[in-house]
Motif scaffolding. Sequence first.
Motif, PDB file in Angstrom:
ATOM      1  N   VAL A  26       0.836  -1.202   0.000  1.00 16.14           N
ATOM      2  CA  VAL A  26       0.000   0.000   0.000  1.00 16.14           C
ATOM      3  C   VAL A  26       0.872   1.254   0.000  1.00 16.14           C
ATOM      4  O   VAL A  26       0.566   2.245  -0.676  1.00 16.14           O
ATOM      5  CB  VAL A  26      -0.966  -0.014   1.207  1.00 16.14           C
ATOM      6  CG1 VAL A  26      -1.636   1.334   1.393  1.00 16.14           C
ATOM      7  CG2 VAL A  26      -2.015  -1.103   1.021  1.00 16.14           C
ATOM      8  N   ILE A  27       1.968   1.238   0.721  1.00 14.04           N
ATOM      9  CA  ILE A  27       2.848   2.405   0.816  1.00 14.04           C
ATOM     10  C   ILE A  27       3.696   2.581  -0.446  1.00 14.04           C
ATOM     11  O   ILE A  27       3.982   3.706  -0.862  1.00 14.04           O
ATOM     12  CB  ILE A  27       3.748   2.280   2.065  1.00 14.04           C
ATOM     13  CG1 ILE A  27       2.886   2.343   3.327  1.00 14.04           C
ATOM     14  CG2 ILE A  27       4.819   3.360   2.094  1.00 14.04           C
ATOM     15  CD1 ILE A  27       3.615   1.940   4.590  1.00 14.04           C
ATOM     16  N   LYS A  44      -1.555   7.053  -7.716  1.00 12.01           N
ATOM     17  CA  LYS A  44      -0.932   6.495  -6.517  1.00 12.01           C
ATOM     18  C   LYS A  44      -1.992   5.948  -5.562  1.00 12.01           C
ATOM     19  O   LYS A  44      -1.858   4.837  -5.043  1.00 12.01           O
ATOM     20  CB  LYS A  44      -0.104   7.560  -5.795  1.00 12.01           C
ATOM     21  CG  LYS A  44       1.142   7.995  -6.523  1.00 12.01           C
ATOM     22  CD  LYS A  44       1.847   9.069  -5.727  1.00 12.01           C
ATOM     23  CE  LYS A  44       3.087   9.567  -6.431  1.00 12.01           C
ATOM     24  NZ  LYS A  44       3.791  10.589  -5.636  1.00 12.01           N
ATOM     25  N   ALA A  49      -2.644   2.048  -4.589  1.00 16.11           N
ATOM     26  CA  ALA A  49      -2.582   1.660  -3.180  1.00 16.11           C
ATOM     27  C   ALA A  49      -3.853   0.935  -2.752  1.00 16.11           C
ATOM     28  O   ALA A  49      -3.791  -0.076  -2.039  1.00 16.11           O
ATOM     29  CB  ALA A  49      -2.346   2.894  -2.306  1.00 16.11           C
ATOM     30  N   ASN A 109      -3.836  -2.544  -4.232  1.00 15.77           N
ATOM     31  CA  ASN A 109      -2.905  -3.387  -3.469  1.00 15.77           C
ATOM     32  C   ASN A 109      -3.495  -3.788  -2.123  1.00 15.77           C
ATOM     33  O   ASN A 109      -3.331  -4.921  -1.675  1.00 15.77           O
ATOM     34  CB  ASN A 109      -1.576  -2.674  -3.271  1.00 15.77           C
ATOM     35  CG  ASN A 109      -0.788  -2.546  -4.552  1.00 15.77           C
ATOM     36  OD1 ASN A 109      -1.110  -3.166  -5.562  1.00 15.77           O
ATOM     37  ND2 ASN A 109       0.244  -1.724  -4.530  1.00 15.77           N
TER      38      ASN A 109
END
Length: 180
Positions: free
Chosen positions: A133-134, A146, A150, A153
Amino acid sequence: MTDPRYNYGPSDPQYPQQGQPHYGQGQYAPQPGEPQEPKVNVGKLWAGGIGTAVVAALLAVVAIMLVRGVLGIAILSPEGAGAYGTVSTTSYAVAAAGAALLATALLMVLLLAMPSPMTFFTWICLLLTAVAVILPFTFVADIEAKIATAVINLVLGLCITTMLSSVGTASQNATRDTGY
């Protein structure tokens, strides 16, 4: 004729004494020299792992198509590439399936070797999901891409973790099956 494994009492040397495990109906104490049942049903574990890999791959494709086609956020390929995108979408789906298979291998090792294997598995998978996620925020891209990556994910990580947690629990042989 009664089965001698069930017809015993406190005077019988095989009767469980204080501090020994008690075997209920349908179970019997393993006899000396008798092979022990495996702790994990490996076939069931890997069948569930393969099923999880298929679900993860399909989930990745659906999520990318939703983000690109419905939300209009260009992730994994340029805007003009359509709802599916490019070969990057296929690569992402294959990577999701690969992650599920690697998680299955990890789960098998933990089930065979660790105390409280499901606790360790859940923590490891959740921490790896946090990394996934990061990670998109460390790349140069639009903030929408982004965030979308994230979220995808996160959903994939939670899917793999929860499905394989269920598979791992179901694949453990808690009691010996005697056929009765």
